[in-house]
Design a protein around this motif. Sequence first.
Motif, short mmCIF file in Angstrom:
data_model
loop_
_atom_site.label_atom_id
_atom_site.label_comp_id
_atom_site.label_asym_id
_atom_site.label_seq_id
_atom_site.Cartn_x
_atom_site.Cartn_y
_atom_site.Cartn_z
N ALA A 143 -75.44 11.21 2.95
CA ALA A 143 -76.12 10.00 3.43
C ALA A 143 -75.14 9.01 4.04
CB ALA A 143 -76.90 9.34 2.29
N THR A 144 -73.97 8.87 3.44
CA THR A 144 -72.98 7.91 3.94
C THR A 144 -71.72 8.61 4.40
OG1 THR A 144 -72.22 7.55 1.66
CG2 THR A 144 -73.85 6.01 2.53
N GLY A 145 -71.84 9.86 4.83
CA GLY A 145 -70.69 10.60 5.35
C GLY A 145 -70.27 11.73 4.42
N ARG A 146 -69.48 12.64 4.97
CA ARG A 146 -69.01 13.80 4.20
C ARG A 146 -68.06 13.36 3.09
NH1 ARG A 146 -68.89 19.28 4.68
NH2 ARG A 146 -69.91 19.27 6.73
N LYS A 147 -68.27 13.94 1.90
CA LYS A 147 -67.46 13.60 0.73
C LYS A 147 -66.74 14.85 0.21
CE LYS A 147 -69.55 9.47 0.22
NZ LYS A 147 -70.76 9.64 1.02
N ASP A 148 -65.68 14.63 -0.56
CA ASP A 148 -64.93 15.74 -1.16
C ASP A 148 -65.55 16.20 -2.47
OD1 ASP A 148 -62.97 15.81 0.85
OD2 ASP A 148 -61.83 14.20 -0.11
N ASP A 149 -66.36 15.36 -3.10
CA ASP A 149 -66.76 15.61 -4.49
C ASP A 149 -68.25 15.86 -4.65
OD1 ASP A 149 -67.57 13.09 -3.83
OD2 ASP A 149 -66.95 12.15 -5.71
N ILE A 150 -68.86 16.58 -3.71
CA ILE A 150 -70.31 16.81 -3.80
C ILE A 150 -70.65 18.01 -4.66
CG2 ILE A 150 -70.74 15.75 -1.55
CD1 ILE A 150 -71.04 18.55 -0.39
N GLY A 151 -69.66 18.85 -4.99
CA GLY A 151 -69.93 20.07 -5.73
C GLY A 151 -69.83 19.92 -7.23
#
Length: 661
Positions: free
Chosen positions: A302-310
Amino acid sequence: MLLPHQLELLAPAKNAEIGREAILHGADAVYIGGPGFGARYNAANSIEDIAGLVKFAHRYHSRIFVTLNTILHDTELEPARQQIIQLYEAGVDALIVQDMGVLELDIPPIQLHASTQCDIRNADKAKFLSDAGFSQVVLARELGLSQIRQIADVVGDSATIEYFIHGALCVAFSGQCNISHAHTGRSANRGDCSQACRLPYTLTDHQGRVVAFDKHLLSMKDNDQTNNLEALIDAGVRSFKIEGRYKDMQYVKNITAHYRLLLDEIMENRSEFAPASSGRSEIFFRPDVDKSFHRGHTDYFATGRKDDIGAFDSPKYVGTPLGTVTKVADKYFELEIADSADSMANGDGLNFMKKREVVGVQANTVETANKEAGIWRVFPNEMMSELVGLKPGTPVHRNRDHAWEQALTKKSAERKIGAWLSLNENPNGLALTITDADGCSATVKAELKLEVAQNPDKAWATLRDNLAKLGNTMFYAEDVALNLSQPWFVPASLLNGLRREAVEQLEAARITVWYRPERKAAIEPPVAYPGETLSFLANVYNAKARSFYEKHGVKLIAAAYEAHEEAGEVPLMITKHCLRWSYNLCPKQGKGIIGVKGQIKAEPMTLSSGSESYTLKFDCKPCEMHVVGKMKPHILKAPPPTTANVQTIEFYKAKPEGYGH
């Protein structure tokens, strides 16, 4: 279709009972599975139960949507059509649909919503579906705020924008995952996913080097847009959807109440918006998203690609941090609670990590060991000798707060609509009129000889207080007006009877005036689909769907994967989640393995679990990962799935090859 200023909180329901509680806890609409053809295999409901839920919902001017969002075999089109007729007659407000063949059927004029399974990722697709006759479009979960805004600007007021704000996330773009069918015969597009994404995998690079070993690399944290609601409103979202048609009553109560309070707070500060249904919900507990099952929280893209979505370590629910073990004895262990405001209860569910394994502990009984220091003594159901790895210094989480959950087994909310009562005199006696916040009104008259009250001051108060006692009804008194020339004596029994009858008539009037909008007309002549070819990923599984796309200018249409015409390697899953990005191996990040920094190319990687292996390919322009594989030979040779050969599917459920449930 919602008006532009209306905000809709859309809650899930596994059954009608949960649906009623969702409405009482603030849902403006509820979506639920019908008898068949819904994308949750074990969440079906009878027409009778749905009809009862519809009647309950319409009292509050809430809406009921039924999911008919699987792809349909040709032999299922007529049974689906008959079911749609029954749902329409039961008063259902809209159907959530994936299969375009439904639009070609001779069905009642019920509103249609385009399921997220339709893979709605761009403005062209959303506008096409709106022009084709859909009143509401459910956007892909992967879209960011700017993409949502672009879609809303193009679609305008022709269709309502719906977006998932909470719950479990499919790692693949919805409708773009065929791993389950390829290896078990259980089709996600037909509501029977085997959840291969929750299994542990090993990731290796193009040279065979292990990047990640035995981790849940396709398991996402759970969606949580708590902090983005106002931004989503500004981007054009009007229907805010909670995932969870498999969830229990407590989850639906908790999460619905959580977002009801947040949306109400926003609308208090922004008067240009209003709720999509009537009344206000009073919540009798403190909602807490951390106390319901989740795999961690993420706002995804929603607010951009993140490193910690998994949720790579475990797909299980570990709950909230509770404290640290201070002592281990033969029959108990002691725990120092991190938050002094926390307390424990018999029956709490606890857990700790043993390497990468989550070990559950059921607290049989608990007692305070040192109140001042916040030390609790826990006697577990398990033998202490079984809790290998539990030692002083071990962090402990709580994933079941027994006392909090018990509160949710009782009445935990009520929903009432404001009403104005007016008692008037006439030549034959009295008339009571009740008008609610939506302008619905009912008047009841009583013939009696009016007599002056002996105690005027007391009479005024008694009349006003008795009329305001709306008790267990769905109304509360905003005001009571006594339009009388003088304070008359009115027997309490007569006044109570007037009030009861007026309330009954008002409830009936609310249902009578409820307007169910008809299906939106498609633009004629048919608008062109944004493309002239469709691959198997378009999920065309019947002749009616093929006819729909041909009518809209598509010239080359491949059959759905379930038709068993794709024998070779194909993208079994397309996802915005990128493992190269997660492990800092993306060329865009400028990072990489030591010695090859700056030289990384989007070369294939390999993902393996047990005997299964997939090639990962990376489409860097749209920033997507493709999980490539092929269908197992025995699945390929089996008949394409229909309800007629459900026994075949049940066999694969009992004896899956390669993947578990």
